[in-house]
Scaffold this motif. Sequence first.
Motif, mmCIF file in Angstrom:
data_model
loop_
_atom_site.group_PDB
_atom_site.id
_atom_site.type_symbol
_atom_site.label_atom_id
_atom_site.label_comp_id
_atom_site.label_asym_id
_atom_site.label_seq_id
_atom_site.Cartn_x
_atom_site.Cartn_y
_atom_site.Cartn_z
ATOM 1 N N TYR A 143 9.760 3.251 15.184
ATOM 2 C CA TYR A 143 9.928 2.829 13.783
ATOM 3 C C TYR A 143 9.474 1.384 13.599
ATOM 4 O O TYR A 143 8.723 1.064 12.669
ATOM 5 N N GLY A 144 9.913 0.501 14.483
ATOM 6 C CA GLY A 144 9.529 -0.901 14.370
ATOM 7 C C GLY A 144 8.038 -1.114 14.548
ATOM 8 O O GLY A 144 7.452 -2.009 13.921
ATOM 9 N N LEU A 145 7.401 -0.307 15.393
ATOM 10 C CA LEU A 145 5.962 -0.458 15.619
ATOM 11 C C LEU A 145 5.164 -0.162 14.364
ATOM 12 O O LEU A 145 4.303 -0.954 13.957
ATOM 13 N N SER A 146 5.404 0.978 13.743
ATOM 14 C CA SER A 146 4.637 1.328 12.549
ATOM 15 C C SER A 146 5.052 0.472 11.361
ATOM 16 O O SER A 146 4.215 0.068 10.543
ATOM 17 N N PHE A 147 6.333 0.153 11.254
ATOM 18 C CA PHE A 147 6.824 -0.701 10.164
ATOM 19 C C PHE A 147 6.179 -2.090 10.251
ATOM 20 O O PHE A 147 5.536 -2.572 9.312
ATOM 21 N N GLY A 148 6.334 -2.738 11.404
ATOM 22 C CA GLY A 148 5.803 -4.081 11.555
ATOM 23 C C GLY A 148 4.289 -4.131 11.537
ATOM 24 O O GLY A 148 3.690 -5.051 10.966
ATOM 25 N N GLY A 149 3.641 -3.145 12.137
ATOM 26 C CA GLY A 149 2.188 -3.157 12.206
ATOM 27 C C GLY A 149 1.506 -2.970 10.876
ATOM 28 O O GLY A 149 0.405 -3.481 10.658
ATOM 29 N N LEU A 150 2.135 -2.244 9.957
ATOM 30 C CA LEU A 150 1.491 -1.903 8.681
ATOM 31 C C LEU A 150 1.968 -2.749 7.504
ATOM 32 O O LEU A 150 1.534 -2.521 6.378
ATOM 33 N N LEU A 151 2.840 -3.725 7.733
ATOM 34 C CA LEU A 151 3.416 -4.482 6.619
ATOM 35 C C LEU A 151 2.375 -5.249 5.815
ATOM 36 O O LEU A 151 2.441 -5.306 4.574
ATOM 37 N N LEU A 152 1.416 -5.881 6.477
ATOM 38 C CA LEU A 152 0.406 -6.645 5.744
ATOM 39 C C LEU A 152 -0.432 -5.724 4.864
ATOM 40 O O LEU A 152 -0.730 -6.062 3.711
ATOM 41 N N LEU A 153 -0.800 -4.565 5.384
ATOM 42 C CA LEU A 153 -1.530 -3.596 4.574
ATOM 43 C C LEU A 153 -0.650 -3.084 3.440
ATOM 44 O O LEU A 153 -1.113 -2.936 2.300
ATOM 45 N N GLY A 154 0.622 -2.832 3.722
ATOM 46 C CA GLY A 154 1.538 -2.376 2.677
ATOM 47 C C GLY A 154 1.661 -3.377 1.546
ATOM 48 O O GLY A 154 1.683 -3.015 0.363
ATOM 49 N N GLY A 155 1.744 -4.679 1.880
ATOM 50 C CA GLY A 155 1.810 -5.704 0.851
ATOM 51 C C GLY A 155 0.558 -5.742 0.004
ATOM 52 O O GLY A 155 0.619 -5.894 -1.225
ATOM 53 N N ARG A 156 -0.593 -5.601 0.634
ATOM 54 C CA ARG A 156 -1.863 -5.594 -0.112
ATOM 55 C C ARG A 156 -1.948 -4.383 -1.032
ATOM 56 O O ARG A 156 -2.391 -4.483 -2.184
ATOM 57 N N LEU A 157 -1.528 -3.221 -0.556
ATOM 58 C CA LEU A 157 -1.555 -2.015 -1.391
ATOM 59 C C LEU A 157 -0.614 -2.158 -2.589
ATOM 60 O O LEU A 157 -0.925 -1.689 -3.690
ATOM 61 N N ALA A 158 0.543 -2.803 -2.382
ATOM 62 C CA ALA A 158 1.463 -3.023 -3.498
ATOM 63 C C ALA A 158 0.830 -3.900 -4.564
ATOM 64 O O ALA A 158 1.004 -3.662 -5.766
ATOM 65 N N ASP A 159 0.086 -4.920 -4.161
ATOM 66 C CA ASP A 159 -0.590 -5.781 -5.132
ATOM 67 C C ASP A 159 -1.742 -5.050 -5.812
ATOM 68 O O ASP A 159 -2.022 -5.270 -6.990
ATOM 69 N N LEU A 160 -2.409 -4.189 -5.070
ATOM 70 C CA LEU A 160 -3.613 -3.532 -5.591
ATOM 71 C C LEU A 160 -3.293 -2.403 -6.558
ATOM 72 O O LEU A 160 -3.949 -2.238 -7.591
ATOM 73 N N PHE A 161 -2.248 -1.618 -6.261
ATOM 74 C CA PHE A 161 -1.945 -0.441 -7.070
ATOM 75 C C PHE A 161 -0.680 -0.578 -7.906
ATOM 76 O O PHE A 161 -0.346 0.326 -8.677
ATOM 77 N N GLY A 162 0.032 -1.673 -7.759
ATOM 78 C CA GLY A 162 1.268 -1.867 -8.509
ATOM 79 C C GLY A 162 2.478 -1.610 -7.634
ATOM 80 O O GLY A 162 2.509 -0.613 -6.898
ATOM 81 N N PRO A 163 3.487 -2.497 -7.688
ATOM 82 C CA PRO A 163 4.620 -2.370 -6.767
ATOM 83 C C PRO A 163 5.499 -1.155 -7.004
ATOM 84 O O PRO A 163 6.083 -0.626 -6.068
ATOM 85 N N ARG A 164 5.627 -0.699 -8.268
ATOM 86 C CA ARG A 164 6.483 0.470 -8.475
ATOM 87 C C ARG A 164 5.871 1.715 -7.853
ATOM 88 O O ARG A 164 6.563 2.525 -7.236
ATOM 89 N N ARG A 165 4.560 1.884 -8.009
ATOM 90 C CA ARG A 165 3.898 3.019 -7.371
ATOM 91 C C ARG A 165 4.056 2.947 -5.857
ATOM 92 O O ARG A 165 4.303 3.962 -5.190
ATOM 93 N N ALA A 166 3.882 1.748 -5.310
ATOM 94 C CA ALA A 166 4.009 1.589 -3.862
ATOM 95 C C ALA A 166 5.434 1.889 -3.408
ATOM 96 O O ALA A 166 5.641 2.510 -2.356
ATOM 97 N N LEU A 167 6.425 1.448 -4.186
ATOM 98 C CA LEU A 167 7.827 1.706 -3.828
ATOM 99 C C LEU A 167 8.113 3.203 -3.813
ATOM 100 O O LEU A 167 8.703 3.722 -2.852
ATOM 101 N N ILE A 168 7.693 3.901 -4.852
ATOM 102 C CA ILE A 168 7.952 5.346 -4.934
ATOM 103 C C ILE A 168 7.229 6.090 -3.816
ATOM 104 O O ILE A 168 7.805 6.961 -3.142
ATOM 105 N N ALA A 169 5.963 5.745 -3.578
ATOM 106 C CA ALA A 169 5.209 6.410 -2.514
ATOM 107 C C ALA A 169 5.830 6.126 -1.150
ATOM 108 O O ALA A 169 5.993 7.041 -0.319
ATOM 109 N N GLY A 170 6.191 4.863 -0.921
ATOM 110 C CA GLY A 170 6.769 4.505 0.372
ATOM 111 C C GLY A 170 8.096 5.192 0.627
ATOM 112 O O GLY A 170 8.340 5.702 1.735
ATOM 113 N N MET A 171 8.972 5.223 -0.379
ATOM 114 C CA MET A 171 10.278 5.853 -0.184
ATOM 115 C C MET A 171 10.165 7.369 -0.092
ATOM 116 O O MET A 171 10.994 8.020 0.559
#
Length: 436
Positions: free
Chosen positions: A57-85
């Motif tokens: 869990y920590g490997l995929s969580f920590g490794g993908l956080l920078l990409l996750g932050g960029r996707l949230a900025d690119l597509f909107g944080p609410r969409r990213a939150l719903i998709a992620g959860m």
Amino acid sequence: MRPDNRTIGLERATLILLGTVQVTLIASITLITVALPQIQHDLGADPPDLVLVASAYGLSFGGLLLLGGRLADLFGPRRALIAGMTVFGAASAVAAAAPGLGVLLAARLGEGVGAALAAPAAMALVGDVLPDRRRYGRAMAVWGVLSSSGATAGNVLSGVAATWMSWRWLFLLPLAVAIVTVAAARRLVPEGLPRSGGRIDWPGAFLATAGLGALLYGLGHSAWAVAIGLAVLVLFGLVEHHSPVPLTPLPFVRGRALPLIATALTAAAMATAFYLLALYLQQVRGLSPLRTSMVLLLPAPALAAAGVLAGPLIARLGARRVMIAGLVVTAAGLFLLARLGLPYAGLVVFSLGAGTTFAAATVSAMDGVPAEQAGLAGGVLNSAMEIGPPAGLTLLTSLAAAHSRDVPAGYAFALRAAAIAFVLTALTALLRRGTK
């Protein structure tokens, strides 16, 4: 104009939802720690396989956080939150019903993927809910404490499950939080718009993910993986320097270096102190897993107090001064914890300082971040929180083993070494006048 009661109630409900998401995502890191022997027995796992399950869990969580932050900025944080959860919840359901070790390992990796998308988005959405800078600053101070609260909650829940129920029940709480979040987000969370245009720096995203993943894995398991991870991250820095649309602009990170270091150091100290104390209480003092979990509940009131007090203190004194004070108090708590025979006062003082440091460092790292980089800031800050624990565990447990064959003496030495690191960081922050 003063917001009406309905608006205030909606804001509170949204912030509680987002805060619950953050606590759940961080708690999931330590959620199965105490229950690992039970998992090994039920699924017939070998020790090396169990290590992979514990770290997946920590490997995929920590490794993908920078990409996750960029996707949230690119597509909107609410969409990213719903998709992620959605991904996080689905993976939690699979983990709860896993028939074998391979499925459980894949599910833990999937949980981390969802968390990496949801965590930066949740942090970015706090700014949409609270556009007033003063109220936003206080909310960020509380947010900084939520991560440490989540880690404590994960340890306690893991101990309870190991004592009274099957480890499979541990995954039902993350699943429930994911279902509630996805159902409530469209009504409670502001829609928001994409924060930034352009495209994703895929070479940078690949290098960041590979480098962070290798580093996080290697810190606990392999010196070669650490070397490879560091080399890939150096290459990532070179690529970002020349990229027209960098995944993580280096000036952005440099301007927030001190609060990010304080965050990583505090996360490292919390993970290591609780780990060493849990081993000491069970192996030396003979406490049961449940009683050990109850002892580790002692930090909860101190962490809550830090969340309440830090916001007004930061507003009055500034984030830098409060962060320095938090670092000093944390160091004092570690020195007290090093007296292992009476760890309880040390736990309270350490947790009060750590919570204050987290709060002030979070406010400092998020201060002045433009809306189009809020997801990026959340990803960078969460990455610091992820890197700290495995780095601290690797370094400090090695120091403990090298210092003495007597277990308590080695643990005490490691805790004192961590305290000195906090003192040095506080002195650095004191000398750097530009730090907010």
